[in-house]
Motif scaffolding. Structure first.
Motif, mmCIF file in Angstrom:
data_model
loop_
_atom_site.group_PDB
_atom_site.id
_atom_site.type_symbol
_atom_site.label_atom_id
_atom_site.label_comp_id
_atom_site.label_asym_id
_atom_site.label_seq_id
_atom_site.Cartn_x
_atom_site.Cartn_y
_atom_site.Cartn_z
ATOM 1 N N LEU A 1 0.832 -1.204 0.000
ATOM 2 C CA LEU A 1 0.000 0.000 0.000
ATOM 3 C C LEU A 1 0.866 1.253 0.000
ATOM 4 O O LEU A 1 0.656 2.179 -0.794
ATOM 5 C CB LEU A 1 -0.908 0.018 1.227
ATOM 6 C CG LEU A 1 -2.072 -0.954 1.299
ATOM 7 C CD1 LEU A 1 -2.867 -0.676 2.561
ATOM 8 C CD2 LEU A 1 -2.969 -0.840 0.087
ATOM 9 N N PHE B 1 0.053 1.622 -3.960
ATOM 10 C CA PHE B 1 -1.249 2.256 -4.155
ATOM 11 C C PHE B 1 -1.257 3.723 -3.754
ATOM 12 O O PHE B 1 -1.801 4.572 -4.468
ATOM 13 C CB PHE B 1 -2.326 1.517 -3.356
ATOM 14 C CG PHE B 1 -2.593 0.098 -3.795
ATOM 15 C CD1 PHE B 1 -1.931 -0.455 -4.881
ATOM 16 C CD2 PHE B 1 -3.502 -0.685 -3.117
ATOM 17 C CE1 PHE B 1 -2.165 -1.754 -5.289
ATOM 18 C CE2 PHE B 1 -3.758 -1.985 -3.520
ATOM 19 C CZ PHE B 1 -3.089 -2.527 -4.598
ATOM 20 N N ASN B 2 -0.692 4.023 -2.593
ATOM 21 C CA ASN B 2 -0.795 5.387 -2.078
ATOM 22 C C ASN B 2 0.189 6.361 -2.718
ATOM 23 O O ASN B 2 0.237 7.534 -2.340
ATOM 24 C CB ASN B 2 -0.648 5.383 -0.553
ATOM 25 C CG ASN B 2 -1.903 4.847 0.115
ATOM 26 O OD1 ASN B 2 -3.016 5.117 -0.339
ATOM 27 N ND2 ASN B 2 -1.742 4.081 1.175
ATOM 28 N N ILE C 1 -5.429 8.638 -5.286
ATOM 29 C CA ILE C 1 -5.784 7.397 -4.598
ATOM 30 C C ILE C 1 -5.353 7.460 -3.131
ATOM 31 O O ILE C 1 -4.226 7.831 -2.817
ATOM 32 C CB ILE C 1 -5.119 6.167 -5.264
ATOM 33 C CG1 ILE C 1 -5.677 5.970 -6.672
ATOM 34 C CG2 ILE C 1 -5.306 4.906 -4.416
ATOM 35 C CD1 ILE C 1 -7.151 5.604 -6.736
ATOM 36 N N ALA D 1 -5.587 4.628 -0.036
ATOM 37 C CA ALA D 1 -5.925 3.213 0.123
ATOM 38 C C ALA D 1 -5.535 2.683 1.494
ATOM 39 O O ALA D 1 -4.532 3.089 2.078
ATOM 40 C CB ALA D 1 -5.219 2.385 -0.956
ATOM 41 N N GLU E 1 -10.430 -3.806 1.978
ATOM 42 C CA GLU E 1 -9.669 -2.761 1.294
ATOM 43 C C GLU E 1 -10.611 -1.594 1.011
ATOM 44 O O GLU E 1 -11.669 -1.790 0.402
ATOM 45 C CB GLU E 1 -9.093 -3.299 -0.018
ATOM 46 C CG GLU E 1 -8.385 -2.249 -0.870
ATOM 47 C CD GLU E 1 -7.989 -2.810 -2.219
ATOM 48 O OE1 GLU E 1 -6.795 -3.069 -2.418
ATOM 49 O OE2 GLU E 1 -8.895 -3.003 -3.074
ATOM 50 N N ILE F 1 -10.611 2.050 -0.782
ATOM 51 C CA ILE F 1 -9.900 2.994 -1.646
ATOM 52 C C ILE F 1 -10.834 4.149 -1.964
ATOM 53 O O ILE F 1 -11.971 3.948 -2.396
ATOM 54 C CB ILE F 1 -9.412 2.311 -2.936
ATOM 55 C CG1 ILE F 1 -8.295 1.319 -2.607
ATOM 56 C CG2 ILE F 1 -8.936 3.353 -3.948
ATOM 57 C CD1 ILE F 1 -7.750 0.572 -3.795
ATOM 58 N N PHE G 1 -5.663 3.306 -11.060
ATOM 59 C CA PHE G 1 -5.288 2.362 -10.010
ATOM 60 C C PHE G 1 -5.480 0.917 -10.456
ATOM 61 O O PHE G 1 -4.595 0.077 -10.306
ATOM 62 C CB PHE G 1 -6.101 2.629 -8.747
ATOM 63 C CG PHE G 1 -6.274 1.422 -7.880
ATOM 64 C CD1 PHE G 1 -5.221 0.931 -7.119
ATOM 65 C CD2 PHE G 1 -7.494 0.745 -7.837
ATOM 66 C CE1 PHE G 1 -5.370 -0.211 -6.330
ATOM 67 C CE2 PHE G 1 -7.657 -0.382 -7.058
ATOM 68 C CZ PHE G 1 -6.594 -0.866 -6.304
#
Length: 259
Positions: A42, A46-47, A52, A54, A87, A89, A100
């Protein structure tokens, strides 16, 4: 929080651009090394993507991470259907969510890393209705309750009525903030959204999501036994709902701010 009396319809996805993307995972095994790997992916993956925010958290709360102990304290039955992690997001818009989903961090790192440990997954997207970041007195005490529903036969008008009922009955309870929405976002219904995202349907037939934030475990327990839930909400939906799933998880600090 928007009111049902406002000019913008409370639940209706055409009026909201930020998207709530929720995935429930059923992992066959979860040790500390695996949990650490999830958080590292993450943070580094993702972050770092544009638009985004997450988080991935297990069932429970920060004060009671053990699932059985959490259920016992809140005094509710297990309705998680065996899912172990959630999860959450928050995507700034449709473009950010699509970026993403098709990113290397998701497709080439995350999916291969979890696939051998993954028994099942449910994914739904709805408009983000609640003000973001979520405001709580102390994020270490806050709990996020995700409820997925299968409503096979309710339309947009009925969805609006249920959203307004939640605002009227739940959002006046101590420490509780909740919203209700149909799957879909950015002026698109579910099928249109999936086409725009170029992504497969993993909703397992769930059609609606109730997102509820409790600022403490005690207030979550009070809500779980409230007249608003048992004498108003449940009687209203019980003949309309085909199935539902409830998942409690800590509210991640990445999604919250303190007042």
């Amino acid at each position: 929080i928007l009111s049902c009396e406002d000019s913008e319809t409370y639940h209706s996805f055409p009026t909201f651009t930020m998207i709530l993307h929720i995935a429930l995972f059923k992992f066959s095994d979860s040790n500390q090394e695996f949990e650490d790997d999830l958080q590292n992916m993450l943070k580094s993956g993702f972050n770092s993507l544009p638009g985004i925010q997450a988080s991935v958290t297990p069932y429970g709360s920060l004060s009671i991470l053990d699932k059985s102990a959490h259920l016992k304290y809140v005094d509710v039955p297990d309705k998680s259907h065996g899912y172990t992690h959630c999860e959450v997001i928050i995507a700034r818009d449709l473009s950010a969510l699509k970026g993403f989903l098709h990113s290397d961090a998701h497709v080439k790192v995350w999916i291969p890393a979890i696939k051998n440990n993954l028994e099942s997954i449910i994914v739904i997207d709805t408009p983000l209705i609640l003000p973001y970041p979520f405001v709580v007195p102390n994020c270490n005490n806050a709990v996020l309750r995700v409820v997925f529903f299968k409503f096979p036969n309710i339309d947009a008008t009925e969805t609006e009525k249920l959203a307004c009922l939640i605002e009227k009955e739940f959002n006046v309870l101590p420490g509780i903030t909740a919203s209700f929405a149909a799957v879909g976002a950015d002026k698109l219904d579910k099928n249109q959204l999936l086409e725009a995202l170029s992504w497969a349907d993993k909703s397992h037939g769930y059609t609606h999501c109730k997102l509820l934030i409790a600022d403490s475990l005690d207030n979550l327990k009070s809500y779980s036994h409230s007249d608003a839930l048992h004498k108003v909400w449940i009687p209203t939906i019980e003949k309309k709902v085909e199935d539902y799933l409830i998942f409690d998880t800590p509210l991640s600090s990445i999604h919250s701010s303190t007042n």
